[in-house]
Write a protein that holds these residues in place. Structure first.
Motif, short mmCIF file in Angstrom:
data_model
loop_
_atom_site.label_atom_id
_atom_site.label_comp_id
_atom_site.label_asym_id
_atom_site.label_seq_id
_atom_site.Cartn_x
_atom_site.Cartn_y
_atom_site.Cartn_z
N LYS A 144 54.45 42.80 47.66
CA LYS A 144 55.03 43.96 48.34
C LYS A 144 54.76 45.23 47.54
O LYS A 144 54.43 46.28 48.10
N THR A 145 54.88 45.16 46.22
CA THR A 145 54.61 46.32 45.36
C THR A 145 53.14 46.71 45.46
O THR A 145 52.82 47.90 45.52
N VAL A 146 52.26 45.73 45.46
CA VAL A 146 50.82 46.00 45.62
C VAL A 146 50.59 46.80 46.90
O VAL A 146 49.89 47.83 46.90
N GLY A 147 51.17 46.34 47.99
CA GLY A 147 51.00 47.03 49.27
C GLY A 147 51.57 48.43 49.25
O GLY A 147 50.97 49.37 49.79
N ASN A 148 52.72 48.61 48.60
CA ASN A 148 53.35 49.94 48.53
C ASN A 148 52.50 50.93 47.75
O ASN A 148 52.39 52.10 48.12
N VAL A 149 51.89 50.46 46.65
CA VAL A 149 51.04 51.36 45.84
C VAL A 149 49.79 51.74 46.62
O VAL A 149 49.38 52.91 46.63
N LEU A 150 49.16 50.77 47.27
CA LEU A 150 47.96 51.07 48.06
C LEU A 150 48.30 52.00 49.23
O LEU A 150 47.52 52.91 49.55
N GLU A 151 49.46 51.80 49.82
CA GLU A 151 49.88 52.67 50.92
C GLU A 151 50.11 54.09 50.44
O GLU A 151 49.77 55.06 51.13
N LEU A 152 50.67 54.26 49.23
CA LEU A 152 50.86 55.59 48.65
C LEU A 152 49.52 56.26 48.39
O LEU A 152 49.33 57.44 48.71
N LEU A 153 48.56 55.52 47.82
CA LEU A 153 47.23 56.07 47.58
C LEU A 153 46.59 56.52 48.89
O LEU A 153 46.01 57.61 48.98
N ARG A 154 46.69 55.70 49.91
CA ARG A 154 46.12 56.05 51.21
C ARG A 154 46.80 57.29 51.79
O ARG A 154 46.14 58.16 52.37
N ARG A 155 48.11 57.38 51.62
CA ARG A 155 48.86 58.53 52.12
C ARG A 155 48.41 59.82 51.43
O ARG A 155 48.24 60.86 52.07
N ILE A 156 48.24 59.76 50.11
CA ILE A 156 47.80 60.94 49.36
C ILE A 156 46.43 61.40 49.82
O ILE A 156 46.18 62.59 50.05
N ILE A 157 45.51 60.44 49.95
CA ILE A 157 44.14 60.78 50.36
C ILE A 157 44.12 61.31 51.79
O ILE A 157 43.43 62.30 52.08
#
Length: 383
Positions: A144-157
């Motif tokens: 779940k943490t992995v997904g949250n970090v990747l989702e944050l990166l995608r959101r920023i980009i």
């Protein structure tokens, strides 16, 4: 910069470095926004002097001129070429005050993205970078943490692309699917143990917050934002402000909740003046608003003492418990949604219906009953 050749000048924060060519370079050092900055002011042969360097330092500290790093960021901004670290700063500047999970996002960025991605441009990224990030986080954190970090990166980009601050990615960041369908329900014994620990725990401010979540189903951040003006004792109403849906939501007060709030008021009145006069129901020692992260470790300790599984989330298990208890005793999903602050038809409400056997059976029995009534009505109208 070779430190052994650095020489002090008559000006504080200004020093020179001897070069092999016989020239000298002036450097300045100062603090800005709590960060220590050291940058080159210029060479002696180019007309730089200690006095000029000192004036440059004064201007930098006063914000009258850009630092070299700020100038580079401005030029990159104008060219639509911000690095991910720059995109993150712009993202916070635009949305920081509106983000519900601001501190959580900030921690995720600093812990997992800043070092490895902060200085990269979006068009420098390749799928292997994402794979490495995912693999690194998975070693010490949940899926779940992995997904949250990747989702944050995608959101920023995506924010940077929308604002034309960076080139688009040449590939898609795919968020791994996570089986997060667990519901953490306390047994009768665990809930009884929890009440005993509450009575014995020394910090009753923390206890009252935890109790409020248990007896209302509030989200952990909602008691932190709760102010005394949000409580109408005469009407028996509590207004949850700035909720996940963005709306204020009113909740009726039960007798137990009224007692919890009365106990908290008495605690504050016996505390320091800054706490006693705070507008918040559960303030910090300086009277300001608490953050969920500041008391999570204490409620985790309370749950451990009560024998609640360590894998359970110390606050959300209380929400799951009140929801499933209500459903098991004939309360409708809509009523549970009102209690917990979920929108009708939300994914969480669907999960509760899926995992609670009693709710499933009641839905099936009710549908059978309605169809039988429909059949009876059809039979009655026949000649």
């Amino acid at each position: 910069m070779p430190r052994q050749t650095r020489q002090k000048t008559r000006y504080s924060g200004v020093f020179v470095v001897d070069l092999s060519s016989g020239d000298q370079t002036f450097y300045i050092r100062f603090k800005k926004d709590g960060k220590l900055i050291e940058e080159r002011a210029g060479r002696k042969k180019q007309g730089m002097t200690g006095a000029k360097a000192n004036q440059l330092r004064v201007d930098r500290m006063a914000g009258k001129s850009e630092t070299n790093a700020e100038k580079r960021e401005r030029l990159l901004f104008q060219a639509g070429r911000l690095r991910i670290g720059g995109l993150w700063k712009e993202y916070l500047r635009h949305k920081g005050g509106k983000l519900k999970g601001f501190r959580t996002d900030e921690n995720r960025y600093q812990n997992h993205l800043s070092k490895s991605f902060g200085k990269k441009f979006t068009d420098d990224l390749v799928p292997l970078d994402i794979d490495r990030l995912e693999s690194t986080i998975a070693k010490t954190h949940s899926a779940k943490t992995v997904g949250n970090v990747l989702e944050l990166l995608r959101r920023i980009i995506n924010f940077g692309i929308a604002k034309q601050l960076c080139p688009p990615l040449t590939f898609k960041i795919r968020i791994p699917s996570v089986d997060n369908q667990r519901i953490e329900v306390l047994t009768d014994e665990q809930f009884s143990n929890l009440n005993e620990v509450w009575d014995e725990y020394p910090d009753q401010h923390i206890v009252n917050m935890h109790k409020l979540i248990a007896w209302t189903g509030m989200r952990p951040s909602e008691p932190c934002r709760l102010k005394w003006i949000n409580i109408d004792s005469e009407l028996g109403l509590l207004t949850k402000v700035d909720t996940k849906s963005g709306r204020g939501v009113q909740l009726r007060l039960s007798q137990t909740v009224k007692q919890i709030l009365k106990s908290q008021r008495a605690l504050l009145d016996d505390s320091s003046p800054t706490m006693a006069t705070s507008e918040y129901v559960f303030p910090r020692s300086d009277g300001q608003k608490r953050e969920p992260d500041s008391w999570r470790k204490y409620v985790k300790l309370i749950c451990n003492r009560a024998g609640i599984p360590k894998t359970y989330r110390p606050n959300y298990c209380l929400r799951d418990t009140i929801a499933t208890t209500m459903l098991s005793n004939g309360v409708s999903l809509e009523e549970v949604g009102y209690q917990l602050g979920h929108e009708p038809g939300s994914p969480m409400m669907k999960r509760y219906a899926m995992f609670v056997t009693e709710a499933q059976q009641r839905i099936v029995d009710r549908s059978e009953e309605l169809l039988k009534e429909k059949l009876k009505g059809s039979t009655q109208v026949k000649p």
